[in-house]
Design a protein around this motif. Structure first.
Motif, PDB file in Angstrom:
ATOM      1  N   ILE A   1       0.814  -1.217   0.000  1.00 52.06           N
ATOM      2  CA  ILE A   1       0.000   0.000   0.000  1.00 52.06           C
ATOM      3  C   ILE A   1       0.848   1.268   0.000  1.00 52.06           C
ATOM      4  O   ILE A   1       0.573   2.217  -0.725  1.00 52.06           O
ATOM      5  N   GLY A   2       1.912   1.271   0.821  1.00 51.07           N
ATOM      6  CA  GLY A   2       2.764   2.467   0.870  1.00 51.07           C
ATOM      7  C   GLY A   2       3.297   2.788  -0.516  1.00 51.07           C
ATOM      8  O   GLY A   2       3.253   3.937  -0.970  1.00 51.07           O
ATOM      9  N   ALA A   3       3.764   1.743  -1.204  1.00 53.50           N
ATOM     10  CA  ALA A   3       4.303   1.946  -2.551  1.00 53.50           C
ATOM     11  C   ALA A   3       3.217   2.428  -3.510  1.00 53.50           C
ATOM     12  O   ALA A   3       3.416   3.371  -4.270  1.00 53.50           O
ATOM     13  N   ALA A   4       2.053   1.784  -3.445  1.00 53.05           N
ATOM     14  CA  ALA A   4       0.978   2.150  -4.376  1.00 53.05           C
ATOM     15  C   ALA A   4       0.526   3.585  -4.154  1.00 53.05           C
ATOM     16  O   ALA A   4       0.296   4.327  -5.105  1.00 53.05           O
ATOM     17  N   MET A   5       0.421   3.988  -2.874  1.00 48.92           N
ATOM     18  CA  MET A   5      -0.018   5.353  -2.585  1.00 48.92           C
ATOM     19  C   MET A   5       0.996   6.368  -3.077  1.00 48.92           C
ATOM     20  O   MET A   5       0.635   7.380  -3.687  1.00 48.92           O
TER      21      MET A   5
ATOM     22  N   GLN B   1      11.533   7.131  -7.276  1.00 56.57           N
ATOM     23  CA  GLN B   1      12.272   7.466  -6.055  1.00 56.57           C
ATOM     24  C   GLN B   1      11.314   7.590  -4.873  1.00 56.57           C
ATOM     25  O   GLN B   1      11.570   7.077  -3.777  1.00 56.57           O
ATOM     26  N   ALA B   2      10.185   8.253  -5.109  1.00 55.81           N
ATOM     27  CA  ALA B   2       9.204   8.452  -4.040  1.00 55.81           C
ATOM     28  C   ALA B   2       8.675   7.117  -3.535  1.00 55.81           C
ATOM     29  O   ALA B   2       8.504   6.911  -2.328  1.00 55.81           O
ATOM     30  N   THR B   3       8.443   6.191  -4.463  1.00 57.23           N
ATOM     31  CA  THR B   3       7.925   4.876  -4.101  1.00 57.23           C
ATOM     32  C   THR B   3       8.913   4.149  -3.196  1.00 57.23           C
ATOM     33  O   THR B   3       8.546   3.617  -2.142  1.00 57.23           O
ATOM     34  N   THR B   4      10.185   4.148  -3.623  1.00 58.84           N
ATOM     35  CA  THR B   4      11.217   3.506  -2.817  1.00 58.84           C
ATOM     36  C   THR B   4      11.285   4.142  -1.433  1.00 58.84           C
ATOM     37  O   THR B   4      11.276   3.439  -0.406  1.00 58.84           O
ATOM     38  N   ASN B   5      11.356   5.483  -1.410  1.00 59.85           N
ATOM     39  CA  ASN B   5      11.463   6.177  -0.125  1.00 59.85           C
ATOM     40  C   ASN B   5      10.294   5.857   0.780  1.00 59.85           C
ATOM     41  O   ASN B   5      10.462   5.697   1.992  1.00 59.85           O
ATOM     42  N   ALA B   6       9.098   5.768   0.206  1.00 61.33           N
ATOM     43  CA  ALA B   6       7.907   5.511   1.022  1.00 61.33           C
ATOM     44  C   ALA B   6       8.021   4.156   1.703  1.00 61.33           C
ATOM     45  O   ALA B   6       7.778   4.026   2.914  1.00 61.33           O
ATOM     46  N   VAL B   7       8.424   3.138   0.955  1.00 66.81           N
ATOM     47  CA  VAL B   7       8.483   1.784   1.520  1.00 66.81           C
ATOM     48  C   VAL B   7       9.596   1.688   2.563  1.00 66.81           C
ATOM     49  O   VAL B   7       9.387   1.176   3.666  1.00 66.81           O
ATOM     50  N   VAL B   8      10.770   2.225   2.211  1.00 62.97           N
ATOM     51  CA  VAL B   8      11.908   2.112   3.123  1.00 62.97           C
ATOM     52  C   VAL B   8      11.638   2.883   4.420  1.00 62.97           C
ATOM     53  O   VAL B   8      11.797   2.357   5.525  1.00 62.97           O
ATOM     54  N   SER B   9      11.192   4.137   4.288  1.00 59.94           N
ATOM     55  CA  SER B   9      10.988   4.939   5.496  1.00 59.94           C
ATOM     56  C   SER B   9       9.836   4.380   6.326  1.00 59.94           C
ATOM     57  O   SER B   9       9.903   4.350   7.562  1.00 59.94           O
TER      58      SER B   9
ATOM     59  N   THR C   1       0.460   4.913   5.667  1.00 60.04           N
ATOM     60  CA  THR C   1      -0.277   5.804   4.776  1.00 60.04           C
ATOM     61  C   THR C   1       0.354   7.198   4.762  1.00 60.04           C
ATOM     62  O   THR C   1       0.420   7.842   3.726  1.00 60.04           O
ATOM     63  N   LEU C   2       0.855   7.629   5.924  1.00 58.11           N
ATOM     64  CA  LEU C   2       1.505   8.941   5.982  1.00 58.11           C
ATOM     65  C   LEU C   2       2.726   8.981   5.068  1.00 58.11           C
ATOM     66  O   LEU C   2       2.928   9.926   4.302  1.00 58.11           O
ATOM     67  N   MET C   3       3.549   7.925   5.132  1.00 56.19           N
ATOM     68  CA  MET C   3       4.756   7.886   4.306  1.00 56.19           C
ATOM     69  C   MET C   3       4.401   7.817   2.822  1.00 56.19           C
ATOM     70  O   MET C   3       5.034   8.476   1.991  1.00 56.19           O
ATOM     71  N   GLY C   4       3.392   7.030   2.500  1.00 58.18           N
ATOM     72  CA  GLY C   4       2.951   6.942   1.101  1.00 58.18           C
ATOM     73  C   GLY C   4       2.518   8.303   0.590  1.00 58.18           C
ATOM     74  O   GLY C   4       2.927   8.747  -0.481  1.00 58.18           O
ATOM     75  N   CYS C   5       1.692   8.991   1.384  1.00 55.26           N
ATOM     76  CA  CYS C   5       1.179  10.294   0.964  1.00 55.26           C
ATOM     77  C   CYS C   5       2.293  11.327   0.917  1.00 55.26           C
ATOM     78  O   CYS C   5       2.406  12.095  -0.040  1.00 55.26           O
ATOM     79  N   TYR C   6       3.134  11.346   1.961  1.00 60.95           N
ATOM     80  CA  TYR C   6       4.170  12.377   2.062  1.00 60.95           C
ATOM     81  C   TYR C   6       5.130  12.292   0.873  1.00 60.95           C
ATOM     82  O   TYR C   6       5.404  13.288   0.211  1.00 60.95           O
ATOM     83  N   HIS C   7       5.645  11.091   0.624  1.00 62.17           N
ATOM     84  CA  HIS C   7       6.630  10.969  -0.457  1.00 62.17           C
ATOM     85  C   HIS C   7       5.994  11.175  -1.824  1.00 62.17           C
ATOM     86  O   HIS C   7       6.611  11.740  -2.721  1.00 62.17           O
ATOM     87  N   GLY C   8       4.752  10.713  -1.978  1.00 59.98           N
ATOM     88  CA  GLY C   8       4.064  10.958  -3.241  1.00 59.98           C
ATOM     89  C   GLY C   8       3.827  12.440  -3.456  1.00 59.98           C
ATOM     90  O   GLY C   8       4.101  12.984  -4.519  1.00 59.98           O
ATOM     91  N   TYR C   9       3.358  13.104  -2.417  1.00 56.82           N
ATOM     92  CA  TYR C   9       2.994  14.516  -2.508  1.00 56.82           C
ATOM     93  C   TYR C   9       4.193  15.385  -2.873  1.00 56.82           C
ATOM     94  O   TYR C   9       4.071  16.366  -3.584  1.00 56.82           O
TER      95      TYR C   9
END
Lengths: 268, 258
Positions: B111-115, B231-239, B212-220
């Motif tokens: 989910i984090g990656a998808a978001m 890059q955002a997808t990777t960062n969201a999952v890792v963080s 969900t916060l990480m998914g939204c933050y990095h996507g945004y």
């Protein structure tokens, strides 16, 4: 086209911009823009790539915060408004994005009806009927409303974007490079639609483009942006005898002239 | 000395800046969760995405974890003739730790990656700007429904994972290790405490928020086209994964360290 009614000389401008400045780091993009847009006219801002046309548009829409200067919409200062107050001003706006920027998670009709459902709290059934009418206005069959944006061609996306921009009967419509990415014929068709629909709604239009053919078709007045300032503005009919060396170089597209194109601008 | 200290200081300042930005982002997202209008349709869609469609992945993870837990404990405890503790070990490990953490990590990946990818694409294709010009706040429309759905759905998902995980342990204990089914069940229920399950569900709710916060933050905040979205997808999952594991420790400490 020149269907805009002549206004009284002392009528307040729909949008008044004074001393607008915006820089990104050390890169000064807008350097004191002064511009008035009268109610009912269609102003096209021309200028080369990287001259700050998009930034100007984004500042007016409140997507970017200017560093200095004033933007008034119907006499109301919008620089420094809270998000909520700015949303109220934005209800007067419609915007056609360069790549249409359709929401790809929603079907076409919901894209068109978005401003009605979310912004104006319309009932879904009602909004759906209006969306179907708007799709007809831009020359699409209502059944296109059931498709998703990914299933549309570039020209169709632009039309849907246009339908979305006019769905809420906005007072001011912004067009960001309306013909970019379209073949010349489709570009011409979109220009005609823009001219027809803005005058039908009686809306004020503000477009930015570097396509001179398109600019001539949709504008009643043009302004040229160069190095963050307006270097010329006047009625479209006078663009060919402006006597301004920048405008002359731009409309002729010649490589020689006063416009200096530093290398970094190509990458900006 | 300077060449060593300079990058160190710069990294530290950058870290502080990110922490501040993230805190502001979270506070803004939360404040929109509390204020109407609520986008019920979006919340429901996210809940189905996070909960229902994660069930197969989380279920498989849970059942194999429960199975391997029983098997490993058996081979270890047999040395001390402490095989009877297996139901206890399975129940406590699954409900307190492995249920929430493994479900959280799987959901972070899914989910984090998808978001991050969805919101990131919306950012780089100007769809977020389009939302704003249509007088719709992107925090209200995109971020708040995801945060709410994450916090509400993860505990339910973890509860299901707990049950499946314990069932996995039961399967191995009965059919492979030859335990008596009724004794095993009796021991399992005896060791099952409210506090264990509850602490796991609290963890799940916190993890749901973090993911969900990480998914939204990095996507945004993604920029620069396809590469930026990647890059955002990777960062969201890792963080999300790292934060999730550190908060797992903190919550455990709060609940059980006396």
């Amino acid at each position: 086209m020149s269907t805009a009614e002549p206004m009284a000389p002392d009528a307040p401008p729909k949008i008044r911009i004074r001393g607008l400045k915006k820089a990104f780091g050390s890169n000064v993009v807008l350097d004191g823009v002064d511009l008035d847009i009268a109610a009912g006219e269609s102003l096209v801002v021309i200028g080369g790539s990287g001259t700050g046309k998009s930034v100007l548009l984004k500042c007016i829409l409140g997507l970017l915060t200017p560093d200095a200067g004033s933007i008034q919409v119907d006499g109301e200062e919008t620089v420094g408004l809270s998000e909520r107050e700015m949303d109220r001003v934005r209800r007067k706006f419609g915007m056609l994005f360069q790549s249409a920027a359709l929401f790809d998670s929603l079907p076409v009709w919901e894209n068109v009806a978005f401003g009605l459902i979310q912004g104006k709290r319309a009932k879904r059934d009602e909004a759906r009927k209006i969306a179907a009418r708007r799709l007809t206005d831009v020359g699409l069959e209502p059944r296109v409303g059931e498709l998703y944006p990914a299933e549309l061609s570039g020209g169709m996306r632009k039309r849907v974007g246009l339908a979305r921009a006019i769905a809420t009967d906005p007072e001011i419509i912004f067009f960001d490079e309306p013909t970019t990415g379209l073949d010349p014929i489709m570009g011409h068709i979109i220009d005609n639609l823009i001219a027809k629909l803005t005058s039908k709604l009686g809306a004020t239009g503000l477009s930015i483009t570097h396509d001179m053919a398109s600019a001539r078709r949709i504008s009643t007045r043009m302004a040229m942006l160069y190095k963050g300032r307006i270097v010329w503005d006047g009625p479209t009919a006078e663009i060919d005898r402006s006597g301004n060396p920048y405008v002359e170089q731009f409309i002729n597209g010649s490589a020689e002239g006063p416009i200096d194109i530093p290398l970094q601008d190509h990458f900006a | 000395m300077v060449p060593v200290l300079q990058p160190l200081g710069r990294t530290f300042l950058a870290f502080l800046a990110v922490t501040g930005r993230l805190t502001l982002f979270a506070a803004r997202g939360l404040s929109h969760c509390a204020r109407p209008p609520f986008y019920g349709r979006s919340i429901l869609r996210q809940m189905i995405d996070i909960g229902y469609y994660s069930l197969p992945v989380v279920g498989l993870t849970a059942i194999f974890t429960g199975m391997v837990l029983a098997l490993q404990s058996y081979t270890g405890f047999a040395r001390f003739s402490a095989e009877s503790a297996i139901p206890n070990v399975v129940v406590v490990s699954i409900t307190r730790e492995l249920g929430p953490v493994l479900a959280g990590l799987m959901v972070a990946g899914r989910i984090g990656a998808a978001m991050a990818a969805e919101i990131g694409t919306m950012r780089v294709t100007e769809q977020i700007d389009a939302l704003v010009t249509l007088a719709t706040n992107p925090f209200k429309y995109l971020v708040a429904p995801r945060l709410i759905a994450g916090v509400l759905t993860l505990p339910v998902l973890v509860l299901v994972a707990d049950i499946i995980g314990i069932f996995g342990g039961y399967l191995v204990s009965i059919y492979k290790l030859g335990f008596n089914p009724s004794t095993y069940l009796k021991n399992t229920l005896e060791f099952l405490t409210f506090e264990d399950v509850f602490s796991g569900l609290v963890k799940a709710a916190v993890f749901g928020f973090i993911i969900t916060l990480m998914g939204c933050y990095h996507g945004y905040h993604s920029k620069g086209g396809a590469q930026g979205v990647g890059q955002a997808t990777t960062n969201a999952v890792v963080s999300a994964s790292i934060l999730l594991l550190s908060f797992n420790y903190i919550i455990t400490e709060l609940f059980f360290a006396r």
